[in-house]
Scaffold this motif. Structure first.
Motif, PDB file in Angstrom:
ATOM      1  N   LYS A  71      39.819  28.136  44.432  1.00 53.53           N
ATOM      2  CA  LYS A  71      40.012  27.130  43.223  1.00 53.53           C
ATOM      3  C   LYS A  71      39.923  28.049  41.975  1.00 53.53           C
ATOM      4  N   GLN A  72      40.849  27.956  40.937  1.00 50.22           N
ATOM      5  CA  GLN A  72      40.689  28.631  39.804  1.00 50.22           C
ATOM      6  C   GLN A  72      39.334  28.399  38.926  1.00 50.22           C
ATOM      7  N   LEU A  73      38.907  29.232  38.379  1.00 49.22           N
ATOM      8  CA  LEU A  73      37.567  29.170  37.698  1.00 49.22           C
ATOM      9  C   LEU A  73      37.950  29.002  36.159  1.00 49.22           C
ATOM     10  N   ASP A  74      37.092  28.518  35.433  1.00 49.58           N
ATOM     11  CA  ASP A  74      37.180  28.210  33.896  1.00 49.58           C
ATOM     12  C   ASP A  74      38.003  29.500  33.280  1.00 49.58           C
ATOM     13  N   LEU A  75      39.024  29.102  32.471  1.00 43.38           N
ATOM     14  CA  LEU A  75      39.763  30.250  31.659  1.00 43.38           C
ATOM     15  C   LEU A  75      38.869  30.971  30.568  1.00 43.38           C
ATOM     16  N   VAL A  76      37.595  30.416  30.607  1.00 45.75           N
ATOM     17  CA  VAL A  76      36.714  31.266  29.680  1.00 45.75           C
ATOM     18  C   VAL A  76      36.363  32.457  30.376  1.00 45.75           C
ATOM     19  N   MET A  77      36.486  32.420  31.555  1.00 49.64           N
ATOM     20  CA  MET A  77      35.978  33.601  32.412  1.00 49.64           C
ATOM     21  C   MET A  77      37.165  34.540  32.496  1.00 49.64           C
ATOM     22  N   PRO A  78      37.123  35.673  31.757  1.00 45.68           N
ATOM     23  CA  PRO A  78      38.182  36.664  31.918  1.00 45.68           C
ATOM     24  C   PRO A  78      38.453  37.101  33.041  1.00 45.68           C
ATOM     25  N   ARG A  79      39.984  37.382  33.072  1.00 51.50           N
ATOM     26  CA  ARG A  79      40.270  38.120  34.485  1.00 51.50           C
ATOM     27  C   ARG A  79      40.406  39.403  34.352  1.00 51.50           C
ATOM     28  N   TRP A  80      39.608  40.308  34.772  1.00 45.08           N
ATOM     29  CA  TRP A  80      39.153  41.800  34.551  1.00 45.08           C
ATOM     30  C   TRP A  80      40.036  42.420  35.459  1.00 45.08           C
ATOM     31  N   GLN A  81      41.057  43.286  34.717  1.00 42.59           N
ATOM     32  CA  GLN A  81      41.986  43.951  35.507  1.00 42.59           C
ATOM     33  C   GLN A  81      41.282  45.512  36.156  1.00 42.59           C
ATOM     34  N   MET A  82      40.394  45.112  37.049  1.00 39.00           N
ATOM     35  CA  MET A  82      39.466  46.427  37.504  1.00 39.00           C
ATOM     36  C   MET A  82      40.218  47.261  38.573  1.00 39.00           C
ATOM     37  N   SER A  83      40.100  48.317  38.676  1.00 39.34           N
ATOM     38  CA  SER A  83      40.464  49.116  39.995  1.00 39.34           C
ATOM     39  C   SER A  83      39.361  48.636  40.988  1.00 39.34           C
ATOM     40  N   ASP A  84      39.820  49.121  42.242  1.00 38.14           N
ATOM     41  CA  ASP A  84      39.120  48.710  43.387  1.00 38.14           C
ATOM     42  C   ASP A  84      37.656  49.570  43.267  1.00 38.14           C
ATOM     43  N   ALA A  85      37.736  50.845  42.765  1.00 39.17           N
ATOM     44  CA  ALA A  85      36.453  51.541  42.609  1.00 39.17           C
ATOM     45  C   ALA A  85      35.539  50.956  41.533  1.00 39.17           C
ATOM     46  N   ASP A  86      36.290  50.546  40.621  1.00 35.59           N
ATOM     47  CA  ASP A  86      35.438  49.883  39.480  1.00 35.59           C
ATOM     48  C   ASP A  86      35.018  48.743  39.923  1.00 35.59           C
ATOM     49  N   LEU A  87      35.655  47.967  40.883  1.00 37.68           N
ATOM     50  CA  LEU A  87      35.062  46.367  41.253  1.00 37.68           C
ATOM     51  C   LEU A  87      33.662  46.872  42.263  1.00 37.68           C
ATOM     52  N   ASN A  88      34.069  47.821  43.108  1.00 38.83           N
ATOM     53  CA  ASN A  88      32.964  48.172  43.935  1.00 38.83           C
ATOM     54  C   ASN A  88      31.636  48.585  43.301  1.00 38.83           C
ATOM     55  N   ASP A  89      31.898  48.991  42.195  1.00 40.33           N
ATOM     56  CA  ASP A  89      30.841  49.638  41.233  1.00 40.33           C
ATOM     57  C   ASP A  89      30.113  48.702  40.542  1.00 40.33           C
ATOM     58  N   ILE A  90      30.712  47.478  40.241  1.00 37.46           N
ATOM     59  CA  ILE A  90      30.160  46.482  39.638  1.00 37.46           C
ATOM     60  C   ILE A  90      29.556  45.648  40.524  1.00 37.46           C
ATOM     61  N   ILE A  91      30.003  45.491  41.659  1.00 33.41           N
ATOM     62  CA  ILE A  91      29.243  44.712  42.741  1.00 33.41           C
ATOM     63  C   ILE A  91      27.795  45.450  43.030  1.00 33.41           C
ATOM     64  N   GLU A  92      28.016  46.701  43.061  1.00 34.75           N
ATOM     65  CA  GLU A  92      26.577  47.524  43.490  1.00 34.75           C
ATOM     66  C   GLU A  92      25.558  47.447  42.110  1.00 34.75           C
ATOM     67  N   TYR A  93      26.070  47.175  41.015  1.00 37.45           N
ATOM     68  CA  TYR A  93      25.252  46.863  39.988  1.00 37.45           C
ATOM     69  C   TYR A  93      24.690  45.732  39.860  1.00 37.45           C
ATOM     70  N   LEU A  94      25.609  44.620  40.299  1.00 38.40           N
ATOM     71  CA  LEU A  94      24.999  43.171  40.306  1.00 38.40           C
ATOM     72  C   LEU A  94      23.696  43.008  41.429  1.00 38.40           C
ATOM     73  N   LYS A  95      23.889  44.026  42.444  1.00 40.32           N
ATOM     74  CA  LYS A  95      22.677  44.000  43.467  1.00 40.32           C
ATOM     75  C   LYS A  95      21.575  44.657  42.757  1.00 40.32           C
ATOM     76  N   GLU A  96      21.464  45.254  41.733  1.00 48.10           N
ATOM     77  CA  GLU A  96      20.216  45.785  41.002  1.00 48.10           C
ATOM     78  C   GLU A  96      19.630  44.763  40.171  1.00 48.10           C
ATOM     79  N   ILE A  97      20.321  43.900  39.517  1.00 46.16           N
ATOM     80  CA  ILE A  97      19.842  43.122  38.193  1.00 46.16           C
ATOM     81  C   ILE A  97      19.292  41.923  39.040  1.00 46.16           C
TER      82      ILE A  97
END
Length: 200
Positions: A174-200
């Motif tokens: 299901k589509q999220l609210d359009l207030v949520m940006p669709r970030w055009q990240m590379s797979d490497a950047d996405l993996n790094d963001i997920i790792e950071y979300l584990k820290e906070i």
């Protein structure tokens, strides 16, 4: 009868001329008083100090300490904005740029993001828990800490998190609210963001 008609048309013409003069005069005064005079651009005006300057919406009352877009909005009062990051994921989360200096492109999102820039932290907060309505929108950002995303009623896998960030869809597709940006990240950047979300 002809005299009456002449006087009548002369009177109508005079009234039209007077009305035109009044309208032009009003437009001229409105422009000077609204766009250029102290009520708009000068000190205390909407675009002057009362808006951009000290204590104004776009001035120190907005951007500076305890202002809406500065420490009082994203960061607790009296806490300086973070500038030193320990990972690529943290850098992206706070700045919208990766460690290579590449700005992460996006589609959708709130209008102010296109004007002022921003990143995950501007909506989801320093702790990732969201909960505060997005400026100029009604949407309340979700808690995106890894522990929350991967438990509860709607469980996100790492691939689901990537899809939410990049494509704006939840685990059910299901589509999220359009207030949520669709970030055009590379797979490497996405993996790094997920790792950071584990820290906070």
């Amino acid at each position: 009868m002809e005299k009456v008609e002449k006087y009548f048309f002369a009177l109508v013409g005079l009234i039209i001329v007077i009305l035109l003069v009044v309208v032009i005069s009003m437009m001229s005064n409105q422009q000077s008083n609204y766009a250029y005079m102290p009520g708009y651009n000068q000190p205390g005006g909407m675009m002057g100090q009362g808006y951009y300057g000290e204590g104004g919406m776009m001035g120190s009352g907005y951007y500076s300490q305890n202002g809406m877009m500065d420490s009082g909005y994203v960061y607790p009062y009296g806490v300086d904005m973070k500038t030193n990051f320990t990972s690529n994921g943290e850098t992206i989360y706070y700045t919208g740029y990766n460690v290579s200096g590449q700005k992460i492109a996006f589609t959708y999102g709130p209008n102010w993001l296109y004007v002022h820039g921003g990143s995950c932290v501007n909506c989801h907060g320093v702790d990732g828990k969201g909960g505060v309505p997005v400026m100029m929108a009604y949407t309340v950002p979700a808690d995106i800490t890894y522990s929350t995303l991967t438990s509860g009623d709607e469980v996100f896998t790492d691939e689901n998190i990537k899809a939410a960030i990049r494509d704006g869809v939840d685990p059910a597709g299901k589509q999220l609210d359009l207030v949520m940006p669709r970030w055009q990240m590379s797979d490497a950047d996405l993996n790094d963001i997920i790792e950071y979300l584990k820290e906070i």
